[in-house]
Structures are given as C-alpha cells and as structure tokens.
Design a protein around this motif. Structure first.
Motif, short mmCIF file in Angstrom:
data_model
loop_
_atom_site.label_atom_id
_atom_site.label_comp_id
_atom_site.label_asym_id
_atom_site.label_seq_id
_atom_site.Cartn_x
_atom_site.Cartn_y
_atom_site.Cartn_z
N ALA A 110 -4.14 13.46 -31.61
CA ALA A 110 -5.20 13.17 -30.65
C ALA A 110 -6.28 12.88 -31.10
N VAL A 111 -6.91 13.39 -32.29
CA VAL A 111 -7.92 13.17 -33.04
C VAL A 111 -7.57 13.52 -34.50
N LEU A 114 -4.19 24.37 -28.43
CA LEU A 114 -3.63 25.11 -27.13
C LEU A 114 -3.28 24.10 -26.00
N THR A 115 -2.33 23.46 -26.11
CA THR A 115 -1.85 22.49 -24.97
C THR A 115 -1.23 23.15 -24.12
N GLU A 116 -1.10 22.51 -23.01
CA GLU A 116 -0.43 22.87 -21.53
C GLU A 116 0.89 23.08 -21.84
N SER A 117 1.71 22.31 -22.64
CA SER A 117 3.09 22.33 -22.90
C SER A 117 3.46 23.34 -24.15
N GLY A 118 2.30 23.68 -24.75
CA GLY A 118 2.57 24.49 -25.98
C GLY A 118 2.91 23.61 -27.22
N LYS A 120 -5.81 30.29 -36.23
CA LYS A 120 -6.41 29.75 -35.21
C LYS A 120 -5.74 28.29 -34.90
N GLU A 121 -6.35 27.70 -33.91
CA GLU A 121 -5.93 26.40 -33.58
C GLU A 121 -5.90 25.29 -34.85
N MET A 142 0.52 33.16 -30.08
CA MET A 142 1.86 33.71 -29.67
C MET A 142 2.29 33.13 -28.13
N LYS A 143 1.23 33.00 -27.25
CA LYS A 143 1.73 32.46 -25.96
C LYS A 143 1.95 31.11 -26.00
N LYS A 144 1.31 30.46 -26.73
CA LYS A 144 1.58 28.98 -27.11
C LYS A 144 3.03 28.81 -27.34
N ARG A 145 3.62 29.60 -28.55
CA ARG A 145 5.00 29.55 -28.70
C ARG A 145 5.89 29.96 -27.73
N LEU A 146 5.42 30.94 -26.82
CA LEU A 146 6.42 31.17 -25.87
C LEU A 146 6.49 30.04 -24.82
N ARG A 147 5.27 29.52 -24.30
CA ARG A 147 5.00 28.51 -23.33
C ARG A 147 6.06 27.35 -23.75
N LYS A 148 6.07 27.09 -25.22
CA LYS A 148 6.78 25.65 -25.48
C LYS A 148 8.34 25.99 -24.79
N LEU A 149 9.04 27.02 -25.02
CA LEU A 149 10.20 27.20 -24.59
C LEU A 149 10.34 27.39 -22.97
N GLU A 150 9.28 28.14 -22.57
CA GLU A 150 9.35 28.05 -21.09
C GLU A 150 9.19 26.83 -20.26
N THR A 151 8.15 26.08 -20.70
CA THR A 151 8.09 25.03 -19.92
C THR A 151 8.70 23.76 -20.32
#
Ligand code: TPP
Ligand code: SF4
Lengths: 284, 583
Positions: free
Chosen positions: B397-398, B408-412, B434-435, B450-459
């Motif tokens: 993106a940049v 930390l994106t929405e999709s992870g 960090k990011e 950790m949440k980012k990595r979980l989120r990837k699989l969930e979303t």
C-alpha cells in the motif's frame, strides 16, 4: 520459475555504509565484537554496490543472529541453527538476489552443524559469516564447539574437557569454495575479506573472531594476539588445509579460494501442467 | 456361459523377482482400457528388495457405481505364482468357499492357512506354461489367467502389455503377449469364469494418490520443493523431480527434514510457491519451523503422507495418527490450516487448493494424506472441477519508512513484497513483532499479531472446501470420516442404506479451521453420528468434541492401522452397536 529482472548496478550513485544502516537500535552489550562485524558488512555491501533491496541477510538465533534488522537490506531472522537452509532455499529460488548468512558459533557449528557441512558440500553461491565468540552469548555463557576444553562455566564447571574443533578445516574438508578468518575489531580489513567472499562464486565461509565482552571479557586481549593477514590465499585445498591446521588459530586472512562451480540454480520457465496430466489418461 | 458380474477381486502373489506387482499393474491397465474402474493395493515383505509381493486388485463397477475406493471384503481369486512366504500375507487376503485359488502343483502343496479358507483349489502349471514360450515369464502367464478370468477384451490386454512392457522392446512384448495367451487358454480349459459385464469405454485416470498430489502441486504453481526421503511419501518427491525437469522449478534433496522446511521458508520469503513432503517422523522434526512459518506468515504446503506410528512404526502401512501433531504440533499457539484429500481423485484438487490457500493466506497449509491414499493405484473418472486460482498479495500500500509488513488489516492479510522490490525491505522474524516486523515484547503487539493470524483463517471464504456429504437426504445415521477412511465408510453407508438404515457419509476435507456450520448442516436430521478413523485414540473425534461440533450422543469408532478398513468391518461395528443399544 518466476523470471526476475537482472540486478541493476547504478554506478553513478555510489552507495555508502549509511545506506545499509537501519534505524533499529542493536540489543548488543556495548563493546560487543558484533558491532565491528556489522560495520564491516555494511562497508562491504556499500563497496559491492548492490542496493539494499537486492540483498537479503539471513540468520538464526543468538546475539549475533540479531544482525539482519540492523541493516536496511531484506532480512530473515529464523530459528536457532537453520539459517543456512533458509539461505539455500532463498538463493535457489531467486538467484538474482545477493544472499548473506550470519550467525554465531553455537548457531552454526552446534545446532546447525549438519547444515554447515552440507552448505559447504552443496556450494550454493552464498556467503556465510560466523561471529565466533567461543560461547553461547544469548543464553548467558555456556561453552560452544569452539570453546577451549578448560574454560570454566556454570554449565561445565572446570571446563568441558572436550577439545574444540576447527571450523575452517571442516569447511575445507566439506568443500567450501572460499575460506577465510577475520577479526571483528579490524573493521576495514574484515570488510575487504567479506567483499571478496561475496564476489567469489559458490559457498564462501568467513569465520570472524568476535569477542563477547560480557561472558568472555578475556577475549578483548585478542586485539594483541591476532596475527594480521599472515596468510596468502591458495587455490589448492590440501595446502590450505595444512595452513589452517598448522597456523596459529589467531591468524587472519584468506586461506583458500577454490574453483568449484556453484550449485546450479533452478531451470526457469513454466511448463504446461495439463500436458503432464495427460500422462494419467488411459482408455481414451 | 455363466452370468457376468459387476466386479471381480483378484490377488496375484509371488516371491521376489517373479513380477507379481507388474502382472497386477498390467491387469489394472487392461481393465482401464476395457472400460472398468479399478483399485490395486501393493503388499511387499520387509525386505528392501526381493522378498514376497502381492498385488490386491478389484476391477469393474463401471456404469452407475463409480470408482472403487475401498479394499474389497474378500477376494474372488488368488493367483499364486509360487508359495514362498505367502502365509505372511494371508490375513490381508480374505478368501472363502466361493473363492478360487490357482496355483502350480510343482510349486509345492497349498499352505494350510490358504487351504483352511475352504477356497476351491485349481491347478495351473505356471512354470511349464512360461517355459513353453520363448522368453516367457510366469507373471505374464498369471496376468493372462487373471485377464481371462475377468473376461477382459483381447485388444485391451494387448494395449496394456504394450503400455507396461513396451519400453523393454518388441521381443519382450511378443513374449509377454504369448505368455498371457497360454495363461488365458489354461484358464479357459478349467472352465471357470468371473467375467465382468461390459464396461463403459471412456478416458479415465490411472494414478496413485502420491502422483495426484504431485500433479496438484504443479497445477497450483509450486516451483520449489525441498524434501528428505521417507516412506510412503518419497514417490511424490521423485515424481516431481522428474516432471519438473521438463516443467521448470526445482526439487532439492535436503540433508534432513528440518533443512527441507527451512529451505521452503527461504523460497517462500523469496516470493516463490513452495512445498515440502514427508511422513510422520519427518513432520515431528519440522514442527519448530512450522511455528516460524506461521509467525512470520510464510506460505508453503507441508505434505504428510501418514504411516503407522509412533516412531518408525510400520513405514509401509496406513494410519491416521498424525492428526494431533498436524493440528497442534508447534511451540506456542499457532493457528493453522489442515487439509486432507477425501479420495485419490481428490488428492489433485485438494493439493492445488492447498497451494492457493497457502499463498492467499500467507501461511503454511498442512496437507494430510496417508499411505493408503498415496500408494494405492486406481482407475478413476477424470476430475473435471478445479479450484479457482488465488495469488499472494504482494503489492504494498505504501513504500518507504511507512511500509508495514504486518499491517493490521481487516482480513488479517497484509502485503508481502518479495526481495528485489525497492522501498519495502522487511525482516521475517520468529520473534513476536510489531506491524513493522521489528521485534517487540509488548503484550499489545503480541496479541494484535496473534489475532491477525487467527483472523486470516476466520474471515477467508472457504467456499466448499470444508468437505462433502454423500447419501440420502432422509439419513438417520451419519458417518464422519477423513482421508482414506472415507472410501470404506462410503461403501458401508451404501450397504446400510440398502439394508434399511439410510446412512450418510460426511467427508471432512478442511479439518482446521473447522467449518462448524457446514458440518452441522451436514449432520442435520440424523439421529446417530459416528466418527470413523484409523488411529488408536480417536484424534478426529477429540478434535470435533473440542470444537463442540458434535452432539452429546456422538460415537467414536477408532482403531489403528496397519489393517485397512473394509466396509464389512464398519457395517459390523455399526450393527453390533445398534443391537447393543437396543438391548
Ligand atoms: C531450538 C532452540 N534451542 C535452544 C535455544 C536457546 N538458544 C538461543 S541462542 C543460543 C546459543 C547462541 O549462541 P551463538 O550461536 O554462539 O550466538 P551468540 O549469542 O554467542 O552470538 C541458544 C542455545 C533456542 N532459541 N532454540
Ligand atoms: S552477551 Fe556477548 S555476544 Fe551477546 S551481545 Fe553481549 S557481548 Fe555480544
């Protein structure tokens, strides 16, 4: 394989050490030999002229293995002892990149010892710099495979009683194509050796005596005992081995420059998988 | 003339060097050309080379039934080229009073374990018949006997011999054709026939699950493979090494499994789709680095062709005991994707999907195959559907100092530019970060990543990857299975349905992250749920319980390898349980 553009060197814009200096503050103890190695590497990279984004610095775990983040190059800080396989995969997948591997004596000679042998044997075109402080620094002072047999520590009171081995002799026996020893605090000559190692085709090994001021303060005396550039490079492996085994272990310089062809990178181009699928077809 | 049948099951067995397996492969190839499905399991003794060998084959079922996906309950015929050590295989070759045994009296008396089955013993002078043909070999006589027994067509027989033996030259082909002919004539003279009803002649695939994994890898775009040899996974590596010479890409033989997965880390970081291939003991060595790949978000496919464990176990036999290590084996808490092909045909598509998912989610994908899927040869319908391709997100993106590799994106999922790209230098790190990718011990950073990595699989949109359901809509009984257990469970479900208990099979493909809603839909309306798996402790059952994906009455039918599941065993278990429940 994915086709990548050939590396472009931009002669107009000379690179300097600063171009390879990152904003990340090293965690090293002040006075650690690894600062010298970092500086020497940054100097060498500037001299070599490849921009930071075409260089990847790979490491394992240990104080010395923290180095990649302290450069502006791409980096890989993996698990303990496995830097060389990572670097091997990286270079074979992307021969256009400059791949430098760094780490400590524990990382490279103990847990990663098998990979060290096979990296020498395989002879992929990468450079391996080991910051040998003859101790496990990060875990607070246990003996490594290059530690003197009588060095006293909590983990081995009175010493291990086990003779250290010679990484240079091992590298030569296993087939490394470039073998040298440097001293961390001799930044300029070390930078020159590293630059030459990187330029040399195949697997280049640079063992750097790098004092651990915290757990082996007596290593600061190395400044006095180092025998600087007391060796001339040979292309004869037997002669180089004799020199390594015969010379004072404080001798710095390039011992060996071989002419083995580097392990070939992968054939490029993408075939049609459907042609292969046709081999499964029967009864048409 | 006797009536024709839907399928026939034949064993060809012999001591080392007789070529029983070649005879079996030729029979399978002939059946394919005559329009039949088929399945061949190879048995061999403990010797590295030589020793006894047997090809266990079922062919037929063309028309509505579809491919054969489980070993038969019993065999119609045993063709014993000789009797050396065959008793070692006896438990794996169920025979009964309706079976025939064809053997050479010159090879000695029929062993007691074989005679005790009550099978009809018929004599065929394999040795003398082979001797009557110049260059004739007894395995090809045996092949001729088998092909005639199944009523296979002459042109199919000749085409199969040419396909299997052609490389050895015209002389060898002629000798094999002649040997097969004298075998067929000898069988005809005995007056037995188990001829198949005519097959539907059409193009099919003949391959093993290991071959199909290789093809799926190439279709998915794998360019770099690193592996250390281990039974029963080595064939995938060898298949790819050969095919990639033409296709492009490379197979590196690593010094061990740890090196192999670390080489994959390097290749993945470099921007190249990559795979490593192993079996249980090798997977155990890889788990530390699996954690690194999850933490540093490196895409790769890790193939585990499961065999009997623990430790060296039984390298040549199937088991499903690596599920626990596939799901949980790494230091720390590392969410991951575990995919298991549900049939040999599915090995190609699920491997291709695994590559896409790994690339799209920037994470390792475990592909759990097993010895039975991997090393069984089959004739199957050509799979027509393929997963839609997905690519790695590389466009940042940049660029410059604001670039954050682990934004930390929405999709992870965050952009992963490869080295060579200016202004986006980042360091892959197993340290909590960090990011930006820089190491951090801060709880906020650790938890956010950790949440980012979980989120990837969930979303992620998993589509229909979760699994498949087969069987009647009004089923009262559901069998949940994965891997090679799906085939025998499906066959058991067919029989139970026919016998009056409408039964459904739920074949789980995406074992993690578990798609609980899809599973619940698949189980809807059933009164009884049984998880069938080939391991001692019910690993899938425990996983489903832990995920709260099963109702309180759900049952486990778990037993370890090395014996393959047969439909009859599953039916017997279920009906016995039903009886007990009723009492
Ligand atoms: C698998 C594993 N085992 C042990 C450790 C603990 N450990 C971290 S660094 C290290 C030794 C480091 O010594 P060396 O490579 O010589 O580097 P130095 O710190 O001296 O620079 C050890 C044993 C680890 N991180 N991972
Ligand atoms: S402990 Fe030793 S090796 Fe580690 S940073 Fe300090 S001085 Fe350097």
């Amino acid at each position: 394989m994915t086709i990548h553009e050939a590396p472009h060197v931009c002669p107009q814009q000379a690179l300097t050490l600063k171009d390879f200096k990152s904003s990340v503050e090293p965690i090293w103890c002040s006075g650690c030999g690894d600062f010298g190695v970092l500086q020497a590497l940054q100097r060498a990279l500037a001299e070599l002229g490849r921009p930071p984004h075409e260089v990847v610095v790979v490491s394992g775990i240990g104080c010395s293995s923290r180095l990649p983040a302290y450069t502006t190059a791409y980096g890989f800080h993996g698990v303990h002892g496995r830097a060389l396989p990572v670097a091997t995969g990286l270079k074979l997948a992307r021969p256009d990149l400059e791949v430098i591997t760094v780490g400590g004596d524990g990382d490279g000679y103990s847990i990663g010892g098998n990979h060290f042998l096979h990296a020498c044997r395989r002879n992929v075109d990468i450079t391996y710099i080991v910051m040998d402080n003859r101790v496990y620094g990060m875990t607070k002072g246990q003996p490594s495979p290059t530690t003197e047999a009588d060095w006293d520590s909590d983990a081995a009171p009175g010493g291990t009683g086990v003779k250290p081995f010679s990484p240079l002799a091992i590298a030569l026996a296993a087939g490394a194509n470039f073998v040298a020893r440097g001293f961390a605090l001799d930044v300029k000559p070390l930078a020159a050796v590293i630059a030459e190692a990187v330029r040399h085709p195949g697997f280049s090994f640079v063992e750097v005596l790098s004092p651990c001021i915290t757990f082996r303060p007596e290593e600061m005396e190395w400044k006095k005992t180092i025998e600087r550039n007391a060796v001339t490079a040979t292309t004869d492996r037997t002669e180089a081995t004799a020199k390594v085994l015969g010379a004072n272990e404080m001798t710095t310089g390039i011992f060996f420059k071989g002419d083995r062809g580097a392990y070939a990178s992968a054939p490029t181009g993408h075939g049609d998988a459907e042609k292969i699928a046709e081999k499964f077809v029967v009864g048409a | 003339m006797s009536t024709t049948r839907k399928s026939v099951s034949i064993v060809i067995a012999g001591s080392g060097g007789t070529g029983a397996i070649t005879a079996g492969s030729t029979l399978l190839a002939a059946a394919a050309r005559d329009g039949h499905y088929g399945l061949m399991t190879k048995l061999s003794g403990a010797q590295v080379r030589g020793g006894e060998a047997a090809a266990l084959i079922e062919i037929g079922r063309s028309g509505i039934d579809g491919p054969i996906e489980a070993q038969p309950d019993r065999f119609d015929a045993l063709i014993a080229l000789d009797w050396e050590n065959i008793q070692r295989f006896a438990p794996e070759i169920p025979l009964d009073g309706d079976s025939v045994v064809l053997s050479d009296p010159k090879a000695g008396p029929v062993p007691a374990v074989i005679a005790a089955t009550g099978a009809r013993i018929l004599e065929v002078a394999f040795g003398a018949l082979a001797g009557s043909v110049e260059g004739g070999r007894i395995n090809m006589v045996g092949f001729g006997v088998a092909a005639r027994l199944a009523g296979l067509d002459e042109t199919a027989i000749e085409a199969a011999i040419r396909a299997q033996i052609g490389a050895k030259g015209e002389k060898a082909v002629a000798a094999s054709l002649a040997a097969a002919k004298v075998g067929a004539e000898a069988l005809a003279a005995l007056g037995v026939s188990m001829a198949l009803s005519p097959g539907e002649k059409k193009a099919r695939w003949m391959c093993s699950g290991n071959d199909a994994v290789g093809l799926g890898a190439l279709r998915g775009g794998i360019e770099f493979v690193a592996a250390y040899p281990i039974t029963p996974a080595t064939e995938i590596t060898e298949w790819l090494a050969v095919e990639m010479q033409e296709h492009g890409g490379r197979v590196v033989l690593a010094e061990d499994e740890i090196a192999a997965i670390n080489m994959c880390c390097g290749a993945a970081y470099a921007g190249v789709p990559t795979m490593t291939i192993t079996s249980g003991p090798g997977l155990a060595l890889k788990v530390e680095t699996l954690g690194l790949a999850i933490a540093a978000e490196l895409p790769m496919v890790v193939v585990d062709v499961m065999r009997v464990g623990p430790s060296t176990g039984i390298p040549t036999k199937s088991d499903q005991g690596d599920l626990d290590i596939a799901l949980h084996g790494t230091p720390g808490d590392a969410p991951r994707v575990v995919l298991a092909p549900i049939s040999i045909a599915d090995c190609a598509a699920t491997t291709e999907r695994a590559v896409h998912v790994a690339e799209a989610l920037q994470t390792p994908v475990m592909l759990l195959s097993d010895q039975s899927l991997g090393q069984t040869q089959t004739i199957i319908d050509i799979p027509r559907t393929r997963p839609a391709p997905l690519k790695r997100l590389v466009e940042p993106a940049v660029t410059g100092p604001d670039f954050r590799r682990y934004a930390l994106t929405e999709s992870g999922v965050s952009p992963m530019p490869a080295p060579g790209n200016p202004g986006t230098q980042w360091v892959a790190d197993g340290l909590s970060h960090k990011e930006s990718g820089h190491p951090s011990n801060a709880a906020v950073d650790h938890i956010a990543q950790m949440k980012k990595r979980l989120r990837k699989l969930e979303t992620f949109d998993w589509g229909d990857t979760w699994g498949e359901v087969h069987g009647p809509a009004d089923a009262t009984l559901a069998l949940i299975a994965f891997g090679s257990t799906v085939g025998p469970a499906a066959e058991a479900a067919r029989r139970l349905t026919e016998a009056g208990t409408p039964t459904r099979v739920v074949a789980l493909r995406l074992i993690a992250p578990l798609q609980k809603n899809r599973l619940a839909e698949a189980l809807a309306g059933t009164a009884r749920v049984v998880v069938v798996e080939q391991n001692a402790s019910g690993q899938l059952f425990r996983h489903l319980l832990g995920e709260r994906a099963l109702g309180p009455g759900a049952e486990s039918f778990a037993r370890p390898g090395p014996a393959p599941f047969r439909a009859a065993e599953i039916v017997a278990h279920l009906t016995a349980e039903t009886r007990e429940a009723a009492e």
